[in-house]
Each structure stands twice: as C-alpha cells, then as structure tokens.
Design a protein around this motif. Sequence first.
Motif, PDB file in Angstrom:
ATOM      1  N   GLN A   3      -5.322 -46.724 -60.076  1.00  0.00           N
ATOM      2  CA  GLN A   3      -6.250 -47.748 -60.552  1.00  0.00           C
ATOM      3  C   GLN A   3      -7.374 -47.097 -61.333  1.00  0.00           C
ATOM      4  O   GLN A   3      -7.944 -46.089 -60.889  1.00  0.00           O
ATOM      5  CB  GLN A   3      -6.834 -48.536 -59.381  1.00  0.00           C
ATOM      6  N   LEU A   4      -7.669 -47.665 -62.475  1.00  0.00           N
ATOM      7  CA  LEU A   4      -8.834 -47.290 -63.261  1.00  0.00           C
ATOM      8  C   LEU A   4      -9.669 -48.547 -63.416  1.00  0.00           C
ATOM      9  O   LEU A   4      -9.193 -49.538 -63.982  1.00  0.00           O
ATOM     10  CB  LEU A   4      -8.420 -46.748 -64.631  1.00  0.00           C
ATOM     11  N   VAL A   5     -10.887 -48.503 -62.924  1.00  0.00           N
ATOM     12  CA  VAL A   5     -11.729 -49.698 -62.919  1.00  0.00           C
ATOM     13  C   VAL A   5     -13.002 -49.414 -63.698  1.00  0.00           C
ATOM     14  O   VAL A   5     -13.816 -48.584 -63.285  1.00  0.00           O
ATOM     15  CB  VAL A   5     -12.061 -50.136 -61.483  1.00  0.00           C
ATOM     16  N   GLU A   6     -13.151 -50.107 -64.817  1.00  0.00           N
ATOM     17  CA  GLU A   6     -14.338 -49.933 -65.659  1.00  0.00           C
ATOM     18  C   GLU A   6     -15.439 -50.890 -65.229  1.00  0.00           C
ATOM     19  O   GLU A   6     -15.176 -51.979 -64.709  1.00  0.00           O
ATOM     20  CB  GLU A   6     -14.021 -50.217 -67.141  1.00  0.00           C
ATOM     21  N   SER A   7     -16.658 -50.483 -65.482  1.00  0.00           N
ATOM     22  CA  SER A   7     -17.816 -51.336 -65.251  1.00  0.00           C
ATOM     23  C   SER A   7     -18.936 -50.887 -66.174  1.00  0.00           C
ATOM     24  O   SER A   7     -18.869 -49.798 -66.758  1.00  0.00           O
ATOM     25  CB  SER A   7     -18.263 -51.279 -63.790  1.00  0.00           C
ATOM     26  N   SER A  21     -18.846 -46.958 -66.699  1.00  0.00           N
ATOM     27  CA  SER A  21     -18.258 -46.141 -65.637  1.00  0.00           C
ATOM     28  C   SER A  21     -16.779 -46.471 -65.503  1.00  0.00           C
ATOM     29  O   SER A  21     -16.370 -47.603 -65.739  1.00  0.00           O
ATOM     30  CB  SER A  21     -18.951 -46.406 -64.299  1.00  0.00           C
ATOM     31  N   CYS A  22     -16.006 -45.476 -65.091  1.00  0.00           N
ATOM     32  CA  CYS A  22     -14.584 -45.665 -64.837  1.00  0.00           C
ATOM     33  C   CYS A  22     -14.260 -44.966 -63.523  1.00  0.00           C
ATOM     34  O   CYS A  22     -14.277 -43.733 -63.462  1.00  0.00           O
ATOM     35  CB  CYS A  22     -13.745 -45.095 -65.965  1.00  0.00           C
ATOM     36  N   ALA A  23     -13.977 -45.749 -62.506  1.00  0.00           N
ATOM     37  CA  ALA A  23     -13.620 -45.204 -61.201  1.00  0.00           C
ATOM     38  C   ALA A  23     -12.109 -45.084 -61.104  1.00  0.00           C
ATOM     39  O   ALA A  23     -11.387 -46.077 -61.277  1.00  0.00           O
ATOM     40  CB  ALA A  23     -14.155 -46.099 -60.088  1.00  0.00           C
ATOM     41  N   TYR A 110      -1.338 -41.966 -73.357  1.00  0.00           N
ATOM     42  CA  TYR A 110      -1.991 -42.231 -72.085  1.00  0.00           C
ATOM     43  C   TYR A 110      -1.066 -42.955 -71.119  1.00  0.00           C
ATOM     44  O   TYR A 110      -0.364 -43.899 -71.486  1.00  0.00           O
ATOM     45  CB  TYR A 110      -3.285 -43.026 -72.308  1.00  0.00           C
ATOM     46  N   ASN A 111      -1.091 -42.485 -69.865  1.00  0.00           N
ATOM     47  CA  ASN A 111      -0.193 -42.990 -68.839  1.00  0.00           C
ATOM     48  C   ASN A 111      -0.758 -44.217 -68.124  1.00  0.00           C
ATOM     49  O   ASN A 111      -0.003 -45.089 -67.685  1.00  0.00           O
ATOM     50  CB  ASN A 111       0.058 -41.920 -67.769  1.00  0.00           C
ATOM     51  N   TYR A 112      -2.074 -44.221 -67.961  1.00  0.00           N
ATOM     52  CA  TYR A 112      -2.711 -45.264 -67.161  1.00  0.00           C
ATOM     53  C   TYR A 112      -3.895 -45.846 -67.916  1.00  0.00           C
ATOM     54  O   TYR A 112      -4.611 -45.117 -68.618  1.00  0.00           O
ATOM     55  CB  TYR A 112      -3.204 -44.688 -65.821  1.00  0.00           C
ATOM     56  N   TRP A 113      -4.110 -47.148 -67.714  1.00  0.00           N
ATOM     57  CA  TRP A 113      -5.183 -47.866 -68.399  1.00  0.00           C
ATOM     58  C   TRP A 113      -5.928 -48.773 -67.433  1.00  0.00           C
ATOM     59  O   TRP A 113      -5.346 -49.326 -66.495  1.00  0.00           O
ATOM     60  CB  TRP A 113      -4.610 -48.742 -69.519  1.00  0.00           C
TER      61      TRP A 113
END
Length: 123
Positions: A3-7, A21-23, A110-113
């Motif tokens: 999981q990539l979660v932007e805020s 931010s990207c967690a 890129y593998n994950y977004w």
Amino acid sequence: QVQLVESGGGLVQAGGSLRLSCAASGRTFSGYAMGWFRQAPGKEREFVAAIRWSGGSTAYADSVKGRFTISRDNAKNTVYLQMNSLKPEDTAVYYCAATNRPVVIISGNYNYWGQGTQVTVSS
C-alpha cells in the motif's frame, strides 16, 4: 499487500507551499526507489521526483528543480515531497509510486502506485 497512501494535497495560492507524504507498507522497500508523478487534466502523467531508499540519491524534473525537495524517513517508511514557490501549472493529481528498476523517470517502470492526492494552485 503493498500500500502506498498519499496525503497532504490541497488548495494553495501561487507562491505558497505544500508538503505531500507517502506512507508505504506491505513489503521491504530497501532495494526500491520511490517516485512522485503528477497528472493534470488532459495531460499525460509526468515524472516529478524520485529518491532511492538505500543511499538517498535523488532525481528531479527540470520543471521543479530548485522548488521541490524529495526526502524519506526510513524509520517511518514514508517519503515526502516538499513543494515551494508553487505555480498554477503545478496543479495536478500527484501520485506516489515504487520501482525496483534502475530508470526512475519512466512511469511504466513502477510496480506500485498510490491513489493520488489533488494539488490545486490558484493564481
């Protein structure tokens, strides 16, 4: 799963600043680079910046050099994009992504977004 979660997106006046931010979670990213891309309405997704988890080397698009800074906090598994001197043309949805390939400026590598976060800069 990964999981990539932007805020951190939002509305800001021209000349202002935002920090995205990207967690990241779900796997070990030590051999990866993390990138930020953006996509404005009617335009293709474009590379903004990238940083390697190991070593911290960075890359920037010419359009944001000197205004944006990418950084990482390994302990928090979080990548940041500090955006200063924002311009209306920076308005876009900003995406965080992860790649284990050496060329970081190509979105297809890129593998994950993440799901994206909206940044709007008013004039």
